[in-house]
Design an enzyme around this catalytic site. Structure first.
Site, PDB file in Angstrom:
ATOM      1  N   ASN A   3       0.796  -1.374   0.105  1.00 46.48           N
ATOM      2  CA  ASN A   3      -0.021  -0.017  -0.220  1.00 46.48           C
ATOM      3  C   ASN A   3       0.767   1.120  -0.085  1.00 46.48           C
ATOM      4  O   ASN A   3       2.137   1.283   0.153  1.00 46.48           O
ATOM      5  CB  ASN A   3      -0.926  -0.008   1.172  1.00 46.48           C
ATOM      6  CG  ASN A   3      -0.121  -0.114   2.374  1.00 46.48           C
ATOM      7  OD1 ASN A   3       0.509   0.868   2.677  1.00 46.48           O
ATOM      8  ND2 ASN A   3      -0.375  -1.115   3.181  1.00 46.48           N
ATOM      9  N   ILE A  27      -2.098  -7.738  14.022  1.00 51.10           N
ATOM     10  CA  ILE A  27      -0.847  -7.553  15.133  1.00 51.10           C
ATOM     11  C   ILE A  27      -1.357  -6.804  16.483  1.00 51.10           C
ATOM     12  O   ILE A  27      -0.919  -7.273  17.575  1.00 51.10           O
ATOM     13  CB  ILE A  27       0.283  -6.587  14.360  1.00 51.10           C
ATOM     14  CG1 ILE A  27       0.606  -7.579  13.218  1.00 51.10           C
ATOM     15  CG2 ILE A  27       1.438  -6.711  15.322  1.00 51.10           C
ATOM     16  CD1 ILE A  27       1.694  -6.608  12.225  1.00 51.10           C
ATOM     17  N   PHE A  84      -3.941   3.014  15.222  1.00 52.69           N
ATOM     18  CA  PHE A  84      -4.286   4.114  14.313  1.00 52.69           C
ATOM     19  C   PHE A  84      -5.393   3.608  13.457  1.00 52.69           C
ATOM     20  O   PHE A  84      -5.467   2.460  13.195  1.00 52.69           O
ATOM     21  CB  PHE A  84      -3.199   4.301  13.394  1.00 52.69           C
ATOM     22  CG  PHE A  84      -2.192   5.465  13.979  1.00 52.69           C
ATOM     23  CD1 PHE A  84      -1.342   5.234  15.009  1.00 52.69           C
ATOM     24  CD2 PHE A  84      -2.189   6.504  13.547  1.00 52.69           C
ATOM     25  CE1 PHE A  84      -0.600   5.956  15.627  1.00 52.69           C
ATOM     26  CE2 PHE A  84      -1.128   7.558  14.071  1.00 52.69           C
ATOM     27  CZ  PHE A  84      -0.626   7.394  15.030  1.00 52.69           C
ATOM     28  N   LYS A 111     -13.199   0.532  16.631  1.00 49.00           N
ATOM     29  CA  LYS A 111     -11.884  -0.347  16.398  1.00 49.00           C
ATOM     30  C   LYS A 111     -11.219  -0.273  18.003  1.00 49.00           C
ATOM     31  O   LYS A 111     -10.612  -1.408  18.388  1.00 49.00           O
ATOM     32  CB  LYS A 111     -10.919   0.628  15.785  1.00 49.00           C
ATOM     33  CG  LYS A 111     -10.066  -0.326  14.863  1.00 49.00           C
ATOM     34  CD  LYS A 111      -9.500   0.362  13.821  1.00 49.00           C
ATOM     35  CE  LYS A 111     -10.383   0.105  12.570  1.00 49.00           C
ATOM     36  NZ  LYS A 111     -10.026   1.091  11.234  1.00 49.00           N
TER      37      LYS A 111
HETATM   38  O1  C5P Z   1      -8.328  -2.665  11.127  1.00 46.84           O
HETATM   39  P1  C5P Z   1      -7.357  -1.540  10.620  1.00 46.84           P
HETATM   40  O2  C5P Z   1      -6.322  -1.871   9.637  1.00 46.84           O
HETATM   41  O3  C5P Z   1      -8.304  -0.293  10.125  1.00 46.84           O
HETATM   42  O4  C5P Z   1      -6.695  -1.195  12.063  1.00 46.84           O
HETATM   43  C1  C5P Z   1      -5.837  -0.234  11.964  1.00 46.84           C
HETATM   44  C2  C5P Z   1      -4.879  -0.443  13.131  1.00 46.84           C
HETATM   45  O5  C5P Z   1      -4.663  -1.693  13.322  1.00 46.84           O
HETATM   46  C3  C5P Z   1      -3.548   0.197  12.834  1.00 46.84           C
HETATM   47  O6  C5P Z   1      -2.877   0.576  14.294  1.00 46.84           O
HETATM   48  C4  C5P Z   1      -2.807  -0.916  12.320  1.00 46.84           C
HETATM   49  O7  C5P Z   1      -1.327  -0.613  12.508  1.00 46.84           O
HETATM   50  C5  C5P Z   1      -3.186  -2.045  13.192  1.00 46.84           C
HETATM   51  N1  C5P Z   1      -3.116  -3.333  12.334  1.00 46.84           N
HETATM   52  C6  C5P Z   1      -2.461  -4.184  12.896  1.00 46.84           C
HETATM   53  N2  C5P Z   1      -2.408  -5.581  12.141  1.00 46.84           N
HETATM   54  C7  C5P Z   1      -3.204  -5.494  11.085  1.00 46.84           C
HETATM   55  C8  C5P Z   1      -4.140  -4.567  10.530  1.00 46.84           C
HETATM   56  C9  C5P Z   1      -3.942  -3.387  11.294  1.00 46.84           C
HETATM   57  O8  C5P Z   1      -1.601  -4.254  13.731  1.00 46.84           O
HETATM   58  N3  C5P Z   1      -3.393  -6.859  10.331  1.00 46.84           N
END
Ligand code: C5P
Length: 408
Positions: free
Chosen positions: A212, A309, A327, A341
Site C-alpha cells: 500500500n 498485530i 491508528f 476499533k
Molecule cells: O483494522 P485496521 O487496519 O483499520 O486497523 C488499523 C490499526 O490496526 C492500525 O493501528 C494498524 O497498525 C493495526 N493493524 C495491525 N495489524 C493488522 C491490521 C491493522 O496491527 N493486520
C-alpha cells in the site's frame, strides 16, 4: 562527585564579610572542571580584591558597568548569556532587594536583569536584616520568580549575633550548583516503546508483491519523539525510503507475519504504538518461482487474512504493554469507525485520521487527528506529523506515568 566539565558559572560577588568564602567557592568549582567568570559589586571590593578573585578564576574580573574596555571585550548582556548559571554569593540584603525590584544601576544588577539563565543566590547578612519583613518579602518575590536559594545557615555571625544569616558553606553552594546544572532526567528514561510503521509487503512471487501507499512518516516521527523523551525505542518497520531515526533500534521486516513475530519478540514493553499500514491479506500460496505470463489465463490470486498485530498484542495476557495505541485511517465516518476499533481491538487509544485523497495525509507531511479513548474524544488541529508525534508521545507519557502512579 558530579563533574561540571564544560560548564560556566557567572559568579556575582556582593559586598559582605562572607565574600572571603568565594575564594574557596571558585577553587572548588574549578576542581570540578567548571569555568568561573566573576563580577564584583563596588561594595564587594571593600572585602576582597579583584586581583585575588582573578588569580583564582584565571580570568579577568568585571566590576564596572560603564567600563569601555569591558564593554568592548564582553558586554554585560553577553556576560550573562555566556554562562550556564548565575550565582550570587554573598547575596546581600541590598542585592536581593535590587533583584526583587528589577533595579539595574551597576554591572551586577544589570547582568542579573539581562539574563535568561537560571540564578542561584546564597544570602548572607545580619540576622535582623535577614528577618526583616522587607527582606522576607523580597525573598518570596525572588522564589516566585524562579530564583534558587541556598542557605543562609544558622550560626554565630561576624557581628557577634547568633541566628540565620551565615552564607552557606562553599561545598553546599557547589552541591546546589551541581543540582541545578545536571541534565534533567527524561520522562521516559528506563521505559520501552515499541512502534510499528510503514507498509507491509506480501509476496506474490519472488519479484511481485501486494502492498500500500503508506510512507511510514508518522510512525518514524513518533519514534523520533520517543527517543527525545528518553525511551528505549524499537521501530519495527516495513519497507520505506526514510532514514533510520538516530537512537532507535531498527527492526526491518517485510510481511505482516514477520512484523507480528518481531513485535512479540520485543515484549514486554511499556507502550506499543501500531502505526503500520499492515496489509489485510496475503497471497494464500505465494509462488517460489516467478509466475510466467502468457501461459493461458492470467493467474487468479487467492488471498488469506493476515494476523491482526495490534489485536494480538493488545489481548495478550501475561505481557500486554501497559498502553496500546492503534491508528485508524478512514475515508469517512472517522470517529465512529475509530470508536468501534477501540473496543474490537482491545486497545487503550485510537489515533484516528482521514486518509481520503483530498486530505493529503498519505505521503504528506501533515495530519489532522482525533484521539479516541474510553475517556472521550480529543480533536487536534491540522499539524505537521512531527508535531502530532511529539504531542502524542507527551500524551502517552502522562497516561503511562499516571497509571503507574495509580498502581502504586
Ligand atoms: O483494522 P485496521 O487496519 O483499520 O486497523 C488499523 C490499526 O490496526 C492500525 O493501528 C494498524 O497498525 C493495526 N493493524 C495491525 N495489524 C493488522 C491490521 C491493522 O496491527 N493486520
Amino acid at each position: 562527585m558530579t563533574s561540571l566539565d564544560g560548564k560556566t558559572v557567572l559568579l556575582i560577588v556582593g559586598g559582605g564579610i562572607a565574600a572571603y568564602k568565594t575564594h574557596e567557592l571558585i577553587r572548588l568549582l574549578k576542581t570540578r572542571g567548571c569555568s568561573v567568570r566573576v563580577i564584583m559589586t563596588r561594595a564587594a571590593e571593600e572585602f576582597v580584591t579583584p586581583l585575588s578573585l582573578a588569580s583564582l578564576s584565571g580570568d579577568k574580573v568585571f566590576t564596572a558597568l560603564f567600563s569601555l574596555t569591558d564593554e568592548v571585550e564582553m558586554g554585560h548582556i553577553q556576560l550573562s548569556r555566556a554562562a550556564d548559571l548565575l550565582v550570587v554569593a554573598p547575596a546581600t540584603a541590598d542585592l536581593m532587594a535590587k533583584m526583587a525590584h528589577g533595579l539595574a544601576d551597576d554591572l551586577a544588577s544589570t547582568a542579573l536583569l539581562a539574563t535568561d539563565k537560571k540564578v542561584l543566590i546564597a544570602p548572607a547578612m545580619n540576622v535582623r536584616m535577614w528577618r526583616h519583613s522587607a527582606t522576607q518579602r523580597n525573598l518570596a518575590t525572588l522564589r516566585r520568580d524562579g530564583i534558587a536559594v541556598v542557605g543562609p545557615n544558622d550560626g554565630e555571625m561576624a557581628c557577634g549575633e547568633f541566628g540565620p544569616g551565615r552564607m552557606a558553606e562553599p561545598a553546599e553552594i557547589v552541591d546546589a550548583i551541581a543540582g541545578l546544572l545536571k541534565p534533567p532526567t527524561l520522562p521516559l528514561a528506563g521505559k520501552k516503546v515499541l512502534i510499528t510503521a510503514g507498509p507491509t509487503r506480501e509476496p506474490i512471487d519472488p519479484v511481485r508483491f501486494i502492498s500500500n501507499h503508506s510512507s511510514g512518516k508518522q510512525g518514524y516521527a513518533i519514534a523520533r519523539a520517543a527517543v527525545a523523551l528518553g525511551a528505549e525505542t524499537i521501530l519495527v518497520s516495513g519497507p520505506t525510503s526514510l532514514p533510520i531515526p538516530p537512537g532507535v533500534q531498527m527492526m526491518p521486516v517485510e510481511t505482516a507475519t514477520e512484523m507480528l513475530e518481531t513485535c512479540e519478540g520485543e515484549l514486554p514493553a511499556d507502550i506499543a504504538i501500531f502505526a503500520a499500514a499492515v496489509a489485510d491479506w496475503r497471497i494464500a500460496q505465494h509462488s517460489d518461482e516467478k509466475i510466467k505470463k502468457g501461459k493461458g489465463n492470467p493467474p487468479t490470486l487467492s488471498l488469506t487474512e493476515n494476523p491482526d498485530i495490534l489485536k494480538t498484542v493488545a489481548t495478550r495476557k501475561a505481557d500486554r504493554p501497559q498502553i496500546v495505541v492503534g491508528f485508524a485511517a478512514e475515508t469517512g465516518n472517522v470517529i465512529k469507525h475509530a470508536a468501534d476499533k477501540l473496543t474490537r481491538k482491545g486497545c487503550d487509544l485510537i489515533v484516528a485520521n482521514d486518509v481520503s485523497a483530498e486530505s493529503g495525509v498519505f505521503g504528506g507531511d501533515h495530519n489532522k487527528v482525533h484521539l479516541v479513548s474510553s475517556s472521550g474524544i480529543e480533536s487536534w488541529p491540522d499539524m505537521s506529523k512531527d508535531d502530532v508525534a511529539h504531542k502524542l508521545m507527551e500524551h502517552l507519557t502522562v497516561m503511562l506515568l499516571s497509571s503507574q502512579e495509580a498502581a502504586r
